[in-house]
Design an enzyme around this catalytic site. Structure first.
Site, short mmCIF file in Angstrom:
data_model
loop_
_atom_site.label_atom_id
_atom_site.label_comp_id
_atom_site.label_asym_id
_atom_site.label_seq_id
_atom_site.Cartn_x
_atom_site.Cartn_y
_atom_site.Cartn_z
N THR A 122 0.82 -1.21 0.00
CA THR A 122 0.00 0.00 0.00
C THR A 122 0.86 1.27 0.00
O THR A 122 0.58 2.19 -0.78
CB THR A 122 -0.98 -0.02 1.18
OG1 THR A 122 -1.80 -1.19 1.07
CG2 THR A 122 -1.87 1.22 1.19
N GLU A 154 0.95 9.36 -6.03
CA GLU A 154 1.45 10.73 -5.83
C GLU A 154 2.33 11.16 -6.99
O GLU A 154 2.23 12.29 -7.50
CB GLU A 154 2.24 10.84 -4.53
CG GLU A 154 1.39 10.88 -3.30
CD GLU A 154 2.16 11.44 -2.12
OE1 GLU A 154 2.42 12.67 -2.11
OE2 GLU A 154 2.50 10.66 -1.22
N HIS A 178 -7.16 0.62 -1.10
CA HIS A 178 -6.39 -0.42 -1.82
C HIS A 178 -7.33 -1.61 -1.93
O HIS A 178 -7.60 -2.29 -0.94
CB HIS A 178 -5.12 -0.74 -1.03
CG HIS A 178 -4.12 -1.52 -1.82
ND1 HIS A 178 -2.82 -1.65 -1.39
CD2 HIS A 178 -4.20 -2.20 -2.99
CE1 HIS A 178 -2.14 -2.39 -2.26
NE2 HIS A 178 -2.97 -2.73 -3.23
#
Length: 134
Positions: A35, A43, A69
């Site tokens: 994750t 990002e 996720h």
């Protein structure tokens, strides 16, 4: 060019052992995309959408991540990360982010970034570093 809603970017990677939960957290974890690594790629993708539109001394930093996720992705599988700029509010930028492996959608959510003046950012960081060394 100005920074307006609708900017998009995609990055595709092949999951490596170094991207896995097992690599970063230990043998008790499965060899699947972790994750934290997933969020890092999301990002990066949002930042990539901005790069062609930044002025010489501008940059962007992440400030908030709200991502689910949804599914595990094994080593060797490709993942496509997508980011679309949804809102611009002064220096605050809100992105819709998603990730898909070769089988299914594996993540969805939002990511917020702030535009920065790199010189000012670097000055403030240097000042902070000096404070802890005293």
């Amino acid at each position: 060019m100005s920074i307006e809603p609708g900017l998009k970017a995609e990055i595709t990677i092949t999951v490596q052992e170094s991207d896995t939960a097992r690599f970063s957290a230990g043998e008790g974890f499965p060899p699947v995309l972790s994750t934290p690594r997933l969020i890092g790629y999301l990002e990066r993708t949002a930042h990539q959408a901005l790069l062609p539109h930044l002025k010489e001394n501008q940059g962007s930093v992440g400030s908030c991540v709200n991502v689910r996720h949804l599914a595990a992705t094994p080593v060797g599988m490709q993942v496509r990360f997508c980011a679309e700029l949804m809102e611009v509010d002064g220096r605050r930028l809100r992105f819709k982010v998603e990730a898909w492996d070769e089988v299914e959608k594996i993540a969805e959510g939002e990511h917020e970034r702030f535009m920065i003046d790199r010189s000012r950012f670097d000055e403030r960081l240097a000042e902070k570093t000096l404070r802890i060394r005293k």
